[in-house]
Design a protein around this motif. Structure first.
Motif, mmCIF file in Angstrom:
data_model
loop_
_atom_site.group_PDB
_atom_site.id
_atom_site.type_symbol
_atom_site.label_atom_id
_atom_site.label_comp_id
_atom_site.label_asym_id
_atom_site.label_seq_id
_atom_site.Cartn_x
_atom_site.Cartn_y
_atom_site.Cartn_z
ATOM 1 N N ASN A 70 -15.346 -11.350 -2.706
ATOM 2 C CA ASN A 70 -14.772 -10.514 -1.652
ATOM 3 C C ASN A 70 -13.250 -10.508 -1.652
ATOM 4 N N GLU A 71 -12.640 -10.688 -2.797
ATOM 5 C CA GLU A 71 -11.179 -10.637 -2.913
ATOM 6 C C GLU A 71 -10.782 -9.204 -3.247
ATOM 7 N N LYS A 72 -9.749 -8.694 -2.581
ATOM 8 C CA LYS A 72 -9.275 -7.337 -2.859
ATOM 9 C C LYS A 72 -8.764 -7.251 -4.301
ATOM 10 N N ALA A 73 -8.929 -6.065 -4.891
ATOM 11 C CA ALA A 73 -8.531 -5.855 -6.281
ATOM 12 C C ALA A 73 -7.059 -6.187 -6.500
ATOM 13 N N ASP A 127 -8.662 -7.672 -14.986
ATOM 14 C CA ASP A 127 -9.372 -8.186 -13.811
ATOM 15 C C ASP A 127 -9.884 -9.587 -14.078
ATOM 16 N N ILE A 128 -10.194 -10.289 -12.985
ATOM 17 C CA ILE A 128 -10.651 -11.664 -13.039
ATOM 18 C C ILE A 128 -11.617 -11.922 -11.889
ATOM 19 N N VAL A 129 -12.625 -12.751 -12.168
ATOM 20 C CA VAL A 129 -13.575 -13.168 -11.137
ATOM 21 C C VAL A 129 -13.917 -14.627 -11.410
ATOM 22 N N PRO A 130 -13.865 -15.482 -10.391
ATOM 23 C CA PRO A 130 -14.310 -16.858 -10.601
ATOM 24 C C PRO A 130 -15.774 -16.867 -11.055
ATOM 25 N N ALA A 182 -2.577 -5.907 -18.078
ATOM 26 C CA ALA A 182 -2.578 -4.442 -18.006
ATOM 27 C C ALA A 182 -1.872 -4.057 -16.710
ATOM 28 N N GLU A 183 -0.681 -3.532 -16.842
ATOM 29 C CA GLU A 183 0.137 -3.211 -15.667
ATOM 30 C C GLU A 183 -0.549 -2.205 -14.751
ATOM 31 N N ILE A 184 -0.306 -2.353 -13.483
ATOM 32 C CA ILE A 184 -0.871 -1.475 -12.470
ATOM 33 C C ILE A 184 -0.127 -0.139 -12.518
ATOM 34 N N LYS A 243 -2.947 -9.841 -8.945
ATOM 35 C CA LYS A 243 -1.801 -10.733 -8.778
ATOM 36 C C LYS A 243 -2.122 -12.134 -9.293
ATOM 37 N N ILE A 244 -3.321 -12.613 -8.997
ATOM 38 C CA ILE A 244 -3.763 -13.923 -9.497
ATOM 39 C C ILE A 244 -3.787 -13.910 -11.019
ATOM 40 N N LEU A 245 -4.370 -12.866 -11.583
ATOM 41 C CA LEU A 245 -4.473 -12.736 -13.035
ATOM 42 C C LEU A 245 -3.099 -12.670 -13.687
#
Length: 112
Positions: free
Chosen positions: A61-64, A48-51, A86-88, A69-71
């Motif tokens: 408020n970005e969907k997981a 996971d990633i968060v600015p 870490a693959e979904i 995908k960004i990460l």
């Protein structure tokens, strides 16, 4: 070191190598991580990633699925074998599948 600045990355540190079980990998990770001084033989698996600005505000408020995908794109652009995505395991809304995946993993871990 080569990942973009301004983000909080969430993941796990793991020992590098071929392990028969996740318990063996955990034991080796703990052994390396507990040593004093420079740590060698570790990698990071991110999920996971968060600015940073949103992290400091306490909400993004970005969907997981979009965060992942960004990460994944950042990691692919980084091209460092010690930084992995870490693959979904499952993407969707059918909660019965989520429960089935959890039970599958519990059975896998019990066999180790």
């Amino acid at each position: 070191k080569n990942m973009p600045n301004g983000y909080i990355f969430e993941g796990e540190i793991l020992a590098v190598g071929d392990f028969k079980t996740s318990k063996e990998q955990f034991k080796e990770t703990d052994k390396i991580y507990s040593k004093k001084g420079k740590k060698v033989g570790l990698m990071v698996r991110l999920f996971d990633i968060v600015p940073l600005k949103d992290f400091n505000c306490g909400v993004w408020n970005e969907k997981a699925i979009n965060r992942k995908k960004i990460l994944k794109e950042m990691i692919e652009n980084n091209n460092n074998p010690l930084v992995q995505f870490a693959e979904i395991i499952y993407e969707g809304t059918d909660t019965s599948i989520i429960q089935a995946k959890l039970e599958e993993m519990e059975m896998y871990i019990a066999k180790e």
